[in-house]
Design a protein around this motif. Structure first.
Motif, short mmCIF file in Angstrom:
data_model
loop_
_atom_site.label_atom_id
_atom_site.label_comp_id
_atom_site.label_asym_id
_atom_site.label_seq_id
_atom_site.Cartn_x
_atom_site.Cartn_y
_atom_site.Cartn_z
N GLU A 28 25.23 66.82 19.64
CA GLU A 28 24.37 67.98 19.35
C GLU A 28 24.60 69.08 20.37
O GLU A 28 24.69 70.26 20.02
CB GLU A 28 22.91 67.52 19.36
CG GLU A 28 21.94 68.63 18.97
CD GLU A 28 20.50 68.13 18.88
OE1 GLU A 28 19.58 68.97 18.91
OE2 GLU A 28 20.31 66.90 18.80
N ARG A 29 24.68 68.69 21.66
CA ARG A 29 24.91 69.71 22.69
C ARG A 29 26.31 70.33 22.56
O ARG A 29 26.49 71.53 22.79
CB ARG A 29 24.74 69.07 24.08
CG ARG A 29 23.29 68.79 24.45
CD ARG A 29 23.15 68.43 25.91
NE ARG A 29 23.75 67.14 26.23
CZ ARG A 29 23.13 65.96 26.13
NH1 ARG A 29 21.88 65.90 25.70
NH2 ARG A 29 23.75 64.84 26.48
N ALA A 30 27.28 69.53 22.15
CA ALA A 30 28.63 70.07 21.95
C ALA A 30 28.63 71.11 20.85
O ALA A 30 29.24 72.19 20.98
CB ALA A 30 29.60 68.93 21.62
N VAL A 31 27.92 70.83 19.76
CA VAL A 31 27.85 71.79 18.65
C VAL A 31 27.17 73.07 19.11
O VAL A 31 27.63 74.18 18.80
CB VAL A 31 27.09 71.16 17.45
CG1 VAL A 31 26.75 72.23 16.42
CG2 VAL A 31 27.93 70.06 16.82
N GLU A 32 26.08 72.93 19.85
CA GLU A 32 25.36 74.12 20.33
C GLU A 32 26.25 75.00 21.19
O GLU A 32 26.27 76.23 21.05
CB GLU A 32 24.11 73.69 21.12
CG GLU A 32 23.04 73.07 20.26
CD GLU A 32 21.90 72.49 21.10
OE1 GLU A 32 22.02 72.48 22.36
OE2 GLU A 32 20.89 72.06 20.51
N GLU A 33 27.03 74.39 22.05
CA GLU A 33 27.87 75.19 22.96
C GLU A 33 29.10 75.74 22.23
O GLU A 33 29.62 76.79 22.61
CB GLU A 33 28.27 74.36 24.18
CG GLU A 33 27.07 73.99 25.04
CD GLU A 33 27.43 73.76 26.50
OE1 GLU A 33 28.46 74.30 26.95
OE2 GLU A 33 26.66 73.04 27.17
N ILE A 34 29.56 75.01 21.22
CA ILE A 34 30.67 75.55 20.42
C ILE A 34 30.21 76.81 19.69
O ILE A 34 30.95 77.81 19.61
CB ILE A 34 31.18 74.50 19.43
CG1 ILE A 34 31.95 73.39 20.16
CG2 ILE A 34 32.08 75.14 18.37
CD1 ILE A 34 32.32 72.21 19.29
N ILE A 35 28.99 76.81 19.17
CA ILE A 35 28.46 77.99 18.47
C ILE A 35 28.41 79.19 19.42
O ILE A 35 28.76 80.32 19.05
CB ILE A 35 27.06 77.70 17.90
CG1 ILE A 35 27.16 76.67 16.76
CG2 ILE A 35 26.41 78.98 17.40
CD1 ILE A 35 25.81 76.23 16.23
N VAL A 36 28.01 78.92 20.68
CA VAL A 36 27.93 80.00 21.65
C VAL A 36 29.33 80.43 22.10
O VAL A 36 29.64 81.61 22.20
CB VAL A 36 27.09 79.57 22.88
CG1 VAL A 36 27.14 80.64 23.97
CG2 VAL A 36 25.65 79.31 22.45
N GLY A 37 30.19 79.46 22.34
CA GLY A 37 31.51 79.76 22.89
C GLY A 37 32.52 80.24 21.87
O GLY A 37 33.48 80.94 22.22
N VAL A 38 32.30 79.88 20.59
CA VAL A 38 33.22 80.29 19.51
C VAL A 38 32.38 80.91 18.40
O VAL A 38 32.04 80.25 17.41
CB VAL A 38 34.05 79.09 18.98
CG1 VAL A 38 35.16 79.58 18.06
CG2 VAL A 38 34.64 78.27 20.12
N PRO A 39 32.00 82.19 18.54
CA PRO A 39 31.06 82.82 17.59
C PRO A 39 31.55 82.77 16.13
O PRO A 39 30.72 82.76 15.21
CB PRO A 39 30.97 84.27 18.10
CG PRO A 39 31.35 84.19 19.54
CD PRO A 39 32.36 83.10 19.63
#
Length: 402
Positions: A25-36
């Motif tokens: 879940e945290r990986a998905v959240e940071e992917i959304i932020v890091g790869v708009p």
């Protein structure tokens, strides 16, 4: 350094498995932020599927880690790597490059290493094993990245070949005169935007590549099973979009030196007529000098007159029969004089200029012609037949059998 094949302690592996849903879940959240560019993809049902895929990838990694990491990182295999390969193909089908996906892998690897290593340390993992764990994380991500890159490249290659086949099928349908509805369906399947008009161009197959450089990217190319060609494999057909009007001059200039025959512009679904005219010009031997492109629009009269070569030969023989009464040299001069006289509407000075002779010579020859033809030179029907017969120089006849 070589990777120690000893597995992780089961207690450490179990602790990391328990934490996997939260790490994913945290990986998905940071992917959304890091790869708009992936933000929309993670919304709704698709987002849940991607989160599940991330968790599956992490579980696959833990299995590799628990087994001691004794896996060839360069060899695709297993459901996780197959999923990464499919993900790369999906990116290509969506029209995206690999940049976003590789960035997502990097973000996911960073988050996974940070969170899972923290869990492993709490579970008692020693420093040496932690270092090996880091090595496994990035080797695993490299393996998934390589699989996705391979999938992306394979999809581009296969979709390119598939589209090329569809474009070739469309070109053949246009040349054979398929119904408009079928052509529209073929164009849609090939993702080819129909232009207003198409112009058929016949040219040697070896000169196609050079010609395409200056042509509309939508130009269709046909090289196999060309209808109506006696020598398949030697010629190709280009179907050039919107080369009518002022654009025709640019097309002809771009084909200079390529021994091309250029048909007329026609509505895109009716380009078979353009191909037919270019083909007839080729068969009739109509040609330009110095490999200049043959513009059939500029040779319409010749094409009409030569549409039935045998009928034209019969007409010439009949209307020129009176000239058989004079010798061959005189016959040639009188024939050319009669031709110029018809084309210049009897204007003696213009006829003399065209023949490079004195006007008195024209008067003398016309007197001879009137003696040979009598009142026929005043008969409109006879003048029409003479004009048609003499409008085009006769083609050399092949020698008969010895």
């Amino acid at each position: 350094m070589p990777v120690d094949p000893a597995p992780f302690p089961e207690a450490v592996a179990e602790a990391m498995r328990a934490d996997l849903p939260a790490v994913a879940e945290r990986a998905v959240e940071e992917i959304i932020v890091g790869v708009p560019s992936y933000a929309d993809a993670f919304l709704g049902p698709m987002g849940r599927k991607i989160s599940t895929a991330v968790e599956l990838a992490l579980r696959g990694f833990l299995q590799v880690a628990a087994d001691g990491g004794n896996v060839d990182a360069g060899t695709p295999g297993g459901p996780v790597v197959e999923a990464a390969y499919a993900l790369g193909r999906g990116e290509a089908r969506s029209g995206r490059s690999m940049d976003a996906l590789l960035a997502a892998y990097r973000v996911g690897a960073r988050v996974s290493w940070r969170d899972m290593s923290a869990t492993a340390v709490r579970a008692g993992l020693d420093p040496m094993s932690l270092a090996r764990f880091a090595e496994l994380v990035f080797a695993y991500i490299d393996r998934l990245s390589a699989a996705s890159v391979a999938g992306h490249a394979d999809e581009l290659a296969s979709s390119g070949r598939a589209r090329q086949r569809l474009l070739e099928r469309l070109a053949r349908g246009l040349l054979t005169g398929s119904p408009h509805t079928e052509l529209a369906e073929m164009a849609q399947r090939a993702e080819w935007a129909p232009p207003r008009t198409l112009t058929a161009v016949l040219l040697p197959e070896g000169r196609v590549r050079g010609a395409l450089v200056s042509l509309d990217p939508r130009t269709l190319v046909a090289t196999e099973d060309l209808p109506g060609l006696d020598a398949p494999g030697e010629l190709a057909v280009l179907l050039v979009p919107d080369a009518d009007g002022a654009a025709r001059g640019a097309l002809l200039r771009g084909l200079a030196g390529r021994r091309a025959v250029v048909g007329p512009a026609r509505a895109w679904w009716g380009v078979q007529a353009s191909y037919g005219r270019a083909l007839r010009a080729l068969r009739l031997g109509v040609a330009e000098e110095d490999d200049a492109p043959l513009d059939t629009d500029a040779r319409l009269a010749e094409l009409v007159l030569r549409a039935d070569e045998e009928a034209l030969a019969d007409l010439r023989a009949r209307v020129l029969a009176p000239l058989q009464e004079v010798g061959e040299t005189a016959r040639e001069k009188l024939t050319e004089t009669l031709r110029c006289w018809l084309l210049h509407h009897g204007r003696r000075d213009q006829v003399a200029a065209a023949l490079y002779v004195h006007p008195q010579t024209v008067r003398y020859r016309m007197t001879q012609l009137r003696e040979l033809y009598g009142p026929g030179l005043e008969d409109p029907q006879a003048v029409l037949e003479l004009t048609i017969a003499l409008g085009v120089a006769p083609r050399p006849q092949p020698a008969g059998p010895a």
